[in-house]
Scaffold this motif. Structure first.
Motif, PDB file in Angstrom:
ATOM      1  N   ALA A  30       0.813  -1.223   0.000  1.00 46.41           N
ATOM      2  CA  ALA A  30       0.000   0.000   0.000  1.00 46.41           C
ATOM      3  C   ALA A  30       0.840   1.264   0.000  1.00 46.41           C
ATOM      4  O   ALA A  30       0.282   2.368  -0.032  1.00 46.41           O
ATOM      5  N   LEU A  31       2.165   1.133   0.014  1.00 46.40           N
ATOM      6  CA  LEU A  31       3.030   2.310   0.101  1.00 46.40           C
ATOM      7  C   LEU A  31       2.862   3.294  -1.052  1.00 46.40           C
ATOM      8  O   LEU A  31       2.974   4.512  -0.838  1.00 46.40           O
ATOM      9  N   PRO A  32       2.589   2.844  -2.293  1.00 48.22           N
ATOM     10  CA  PRO A  32       2.369   3.833  -3.362  1.00 48.22           C
ATOM     11  C   PRO A  32       1.259   4.826  -3.047  1.00 48.22           C
ATOM     12  O   PRO A  32       1.310   5.969  -3.535  1.00 48.22           O
ATOM     13  N   LEU A  33       0.274   4.441  -2.254  1.00 44.51           N
ATOM     14  CA  LEU A  33      -0.816   5.355  -1.922  1.00 44.51           C
ATOM     15  C   LEU A  33      -0.356   6.501  -1.032  1.00 44.51           C
ATOM     16  O   LEU A  33      -0.997   7.550  -0.988  1.00 44.51           O
ATOM     17  N   ALA A  34       0.746   6.307  -0.301  1.00 44.06           N
ATOM     18  CA  ALA A  34       1.232   7.315   0.634  1.00 44.06           C
ATOM     19  C   ALA A  34       2.569   7.900   0.216  1.00 44.06           C
ATOM     20  O   ALA A  34       3.192   8.630   0.991  1.00 44.06           O
ATOM     21  N   ALA A  35       3.034   7.592  -1.001  1.00 41.71           N
ATOM     22  CA  ALA A  35       4.364   8.039  -1.418  1.00 41.71           C
ATOM     23  C   ALA A  35       4.451   9.563  -1.470  1.00 41.71           C
ATOM     24  O   ALA A  35       5.422  10.169  -0.982  1.00 41.71           O
ATOM     25  N   ALA A  36       3.442  10.222  -2.041  1.00 40.28           N
ATOM     26  CA  ALA A  36       3.468  11.692  -2.133  1.00 40.28           C
ATOM     27  C   ALA A  36       3.409  12.316  -0.742  1.00 40.28           C
ATOM     28  O   ALA A  36       4.088  13.329  -0.479  1.00 40.28           O
ATOM     29  N   ALA A  73     -11.675   4.912 -11.540  1.00 38.40           N
ATOM     30  CA  ALA A  73     -11.766   6.241 -10.931  1.00 38.40           C
ATOM     31  C   ALA A  73     -10.385   6.875 -10.907  1.00 38.40           C
ATOM     32  O   ALA A  73      -9.363   6.188 -10.904  1.00 38.40           O
ATOM     33  N   ARG A  74     -10.365   8.209 -10.897  1.00 36.42           N
ATOM     34  CA  ARG A  74      -9.089   8.915 -10.857  1.00 36.42           C
ATOM     35  C   ARG A  74      -8.412   8.784  -9.502  1.00 36.42           C
ATOM     36  O   ARG A  74      -7.197   8.819  -9.404  1.00 36.42           O
ATOM     37  N   GLN A  75      -9.218   8.636  -8.439  1.00 33.34           N
ATOM     38  CA  GLN A  75      -8.654   8.513  -7.112  1.00 33.34           C
ATOM     39  C   GLN A  75      -8.870   7.111  -6.573  1.00 33.34           C
ATOM     40  O   GLN A  75      -9.703   6.353  -7.078  1.00 33.34           O
ATOM     41  N   HIS A  76      -8.085   6.783  -5.570  1.00 37.91           N
ATOM     42  CA  HIS A  76      -8.199   5.468  -4.949  1.00 37.91           C
ATOM     43  C   HIS A  76      -9.316   5.478  -3.921  1.00 37.91           C
ATOM     44  O   HIS A  76      -9.466   6.426  -3.151  1.00 37.91           O
ATOM     45  N   PHE A  77     -10.132   4.418  -3.929  1.00 29.29           N
ATOM     46  CA  PHE A  77     -11.219   4.265  -2.964  1.00 29.29           C
ATOM     47  C   PHE A  77     -10.971   3.022  -2.125  1.00 29.29           C
ATOM     48  O   PHE A  77     -10.559   1.983  -2.648  1.00 29.29           O
ATOM     49  N   TRP A  78     -11.269   3.124  -0.830  1.00 28.11           N
ATOM     50  CA  TRP A  78     -11.203   1.948   0.027  1.00 28.11           C
ATOM     51  C   TRP A  78     -12.464   1.110  -0.125  1.00 28.11           C
ATOM     52  O   TRP A  78     -12.423  -0.109   0.049  1.00 28.11           O
ATOM     53  N   GLN A  79     -13.576   1.736  -0.450  1.00 33.10           N
ATOM     54  CA  GLN A  79     -14.816   1.026  -0.774  1.00 33.10           C
ATOM     55  C   GLN A  79     -15.262   1.461  -2.152  1.00 33.10           C
ATOM     56  O   GLN A  79     -15.424   2.649  -2.418  1.00 33.10           O
ATOM     57  N   ALA A 104      -3.424  -0.828  -5.065  1.00 32.65           N
ATOM     58  CA  ALA A 104      -2.682   0.416  -4.876  1.00 32.65           C
ATOM     59  C   ALA A 104      -1.942   0.844  -6.133  1.00 32.65           C
ATOM     60  O   ALA A 104      -1.279   1.880  -6.137  1.00 32.65           O
ATOM     61  N   ARG A 105      -2.021   0.062  -7.180  1.00 31.82           N
ATOM     62  CA  ARG A 105      -1.302   0.357  -8.426  1.00 31.82           C
ATOM     63  C   ARG A 105      -2.277   0.854  -9.491  1.00 31.82           C
ATOM     64  O   ARG A 105      -3.467   0.557  -9.455  1.00 31.82           O
ATOM     65  N   ARG A 106      -1.752   1.600 -10.425  1.00 32.57           N
ATOM     66  CA  ARG A 106      -2.576   2.184 -11.493  1.00 32.57           C
ATOM     67  C   ARG A 106      -2.992   1.133 -12.505  1.00 32.57           C
ATOM     68  O   ARG A 106      -2.465   0.006 -12.526  1.00 32.57           O
ATOM     69  N   VAL A 107      -3.920   1.525 -13.389  1.00 26.15           N
ATOM     70  CA  VAL A 107      -4.439   0.586 -14.393  1.00 26.15           C
ATOM     71  C   VAL A 107      -3.316   0.056 -15.260  1.00 26.15           C
ATOM     72  O   VAL A 107      -3.279  -1.140 -15.580  1.00 26.15           O
ATOM     73  N   GLU A 108      -2.361   0.896 -15.643  1.00 30.23           N
ATOM     74  CA  GLU A 108      -1.290   0.467 -16.534  1.00 30.23           C
ATOM     75  C   GLU A 108      -0.394  -0.578 -15.889  1.00 30.23           C
ATOM     76  O   GLU A 108       0.234  -1.383 -16.585  1.00 30.23           O
ATOM     77  N   GLU A 109      -0.353  -0.603 -14.572  1.00 31.20           N
ATOM     78  CA  GLU A 109       0.556  -1.516 -13.870  1.00 31.20           C
ATOM     79  C   GLU A 109      -0.078  -2.840 -13.524  1.00 31.20           C
ATOM     80  O   GLU A 109       0.603  -3.736 -12.996  1.00 31.20           O
ATOM     81  N   LEU A 110      -1.371  -3.014 -13.775  1.00 26.94           N
ATOM     82  CA  LEU A 110      -2.057  -4.258 -13.394  1.00 26.94           C
ATOM     83  C   LEU A 110      -1.781  -5.360 -14.404  1.00 26.94           C
ATOM     84  O   LEU A 110      -1.512  -5.120 -15.559  1.00 26.94           O
TER      85      LEU A 110
END
Length: 387
Positions: free
Chosen positions: A248-254, A363-369, A381-387
């Protein structure tokens, strides 16, 4: 007048014959009635199998009229009404069943469950909640609790949802600790939005204790610490996140870049993010690494950034990484380069979205639900291109 015994001899066979004839009439009528109801019943089943629901409903109504005491016909008819979206008619059928005094306990509980489903499908959540709560200590208790949990989540009644989840876990219906942590986080965010930061912090700490391996509570704690100007605590929370939930670290990298810059811990954060990136290449991690290097060595940041994006392209193809490399490459400001960059930005923008693994909602943002299917933790936690 003297009684003649010969009348007894003549009367007994006559009485026997009349009784036999009457019984045959009753049996014939019973056979006709029993044949009529199954005929309509099987006719309804045939229509149902052929997806002719209108004709099936007519046949079942005929069967119910011929035999109003048959509960199975009522259940079949009520389920058909619900499938067709005729919830009022389904409710009337199941309420009629519940009003019968001769209905057995098992059928009564089944009718109560069907009535709850009618209200639920119709969107009458308050009536559905009442009907579902009447299924406690019945064979439908587990299903009723799951439906109640969905109702409380939809209405964002997190305390009630937490109570139902606790009871389900105590009954052995599954592990709901992660979902309980989400409920606590939702309540904490509501407190934080009202400026009640200390209650929010306490709820987040409780969420961490409830589900130590869950990422959300630690990220929200770091965000709350950064909001209050305690960047050092934010960095510690993110270090804990990297230890227990590195995916989950990519979600908090910024957020880590911001907190590390506030307390001059760029080198420590950079080293940890690089180690994590080597284990799991992610665009958000790479972007954070480039920004940290820009803060640590501004003069060499452009060249280092290009090298990082190029290394990423060598490991895996990425339109987003190619766009970032071209942005940093000193090729001049000719019109052709500008047009190419604009085209790449437009093509790569959809690839930076997040996608629900359960329903595919992007979605442009990450959702927990997920806003689409209401699943928890279904967004990687990864973008569409990385899946």
């Amino acid at each position: 007048m003297e009684f003649d015994p010969s009348w007894i001899v003549l009367g007994l066979p006559l009485a026997f014959a009349l009784g036999w004839f009457a019984s045959r009439l009753d049996l014939r009528q019973l056979r006709e009635d029993s044949r009529r109801a199954p005929k309509a019943y099987f006719k309804g089943l045939n229509y149902l199998l052929n997806e002719q629901q209108d004709q099936a409903i007519d046949a079942f109504i005929e069967a119910v009229q011929n035999d109003p005491d048959t509960t199975e016909l009522h259940f079949a008819l009520g389920n058909l009404f619900r499938r067709r979206g005729e919830y009022n008619r389904a409710v009337r059928v199941h309420e009629h069943l519940l009003s019968r005094g001769d209905l057995g306990r098992a059928d009564r509980e089944r009718a109560q469950h069907a009535l709850a489903l009618d209200f639920l499908k119709a969107g009458l959540l308050d009536r559905a909640e009442d009907a579902l709560r009447r299924l406690e200590r019945t064979p439908f208790e587990g299903q009723a609790r799951m439906a109640l949990l969905a109702i409380y989540e939809r209405s964002r009644d997190w305390p009630q949802a937490s109570e139902i989840a606790r009871r389900m876990q105590a009954a052995g219906q599954g592990d709901f600790s992660t979902r309980q942590a989400h409920y606590l986080c939702e309540q904490a965010l509501a407190h934080a939005a009202r400026g009640e930061l200390e209650p929010a912090r306490e709820l987040l700490r409780e969420a961490v204790a409830t589900a130590p391996q869950a990422a959300r509570a630690r990220i929200e704690l770091a965000r709350l610490a950064q909001r209050t100007g305690d960047a050092a605590t934010a960095c510690r929370e993110l270090e804990d996140l990297a230890a227990v939930a590195p995916a989950a670290l990519p979600l908090a990298a910024a957020l880590w870049v911001e907190a590390a810059g506030a307390v001059q811990q760029e080198e420590q954060a950079h080293a940890l993010l690089v180690r994590q990136y080597e284990q799991m290449p992610a665009l958000d991690l790479l972007q954070a690494i480039v920004e940290l290097e820009r803060a640590m060595a501004p003069a060499a940041a452009a060249a280092a950034g290009r090298q990082w994006w190029l290394r990423h392209l060598e490991r895996e193809p990425s339109l987003v990484a190619a766009t970032r490399w071209l942005e940093a490459e000193p090729l001049g400001g000719e019109p052709a380069r500008t047009r190419v960059l604009q085209a790449l930005e437009r093509a790569s923008k959809p690839l930076t979205r997040y996608r629900c693994a359960a329903c595919g909602f992007e979605a442009r943002q990450h959702f927990w639900q997920c806003p689409g299917c209401q699943s928890w933790d279904s967004y990687p936690a990864r973008r569409v291109e990385e899946l």
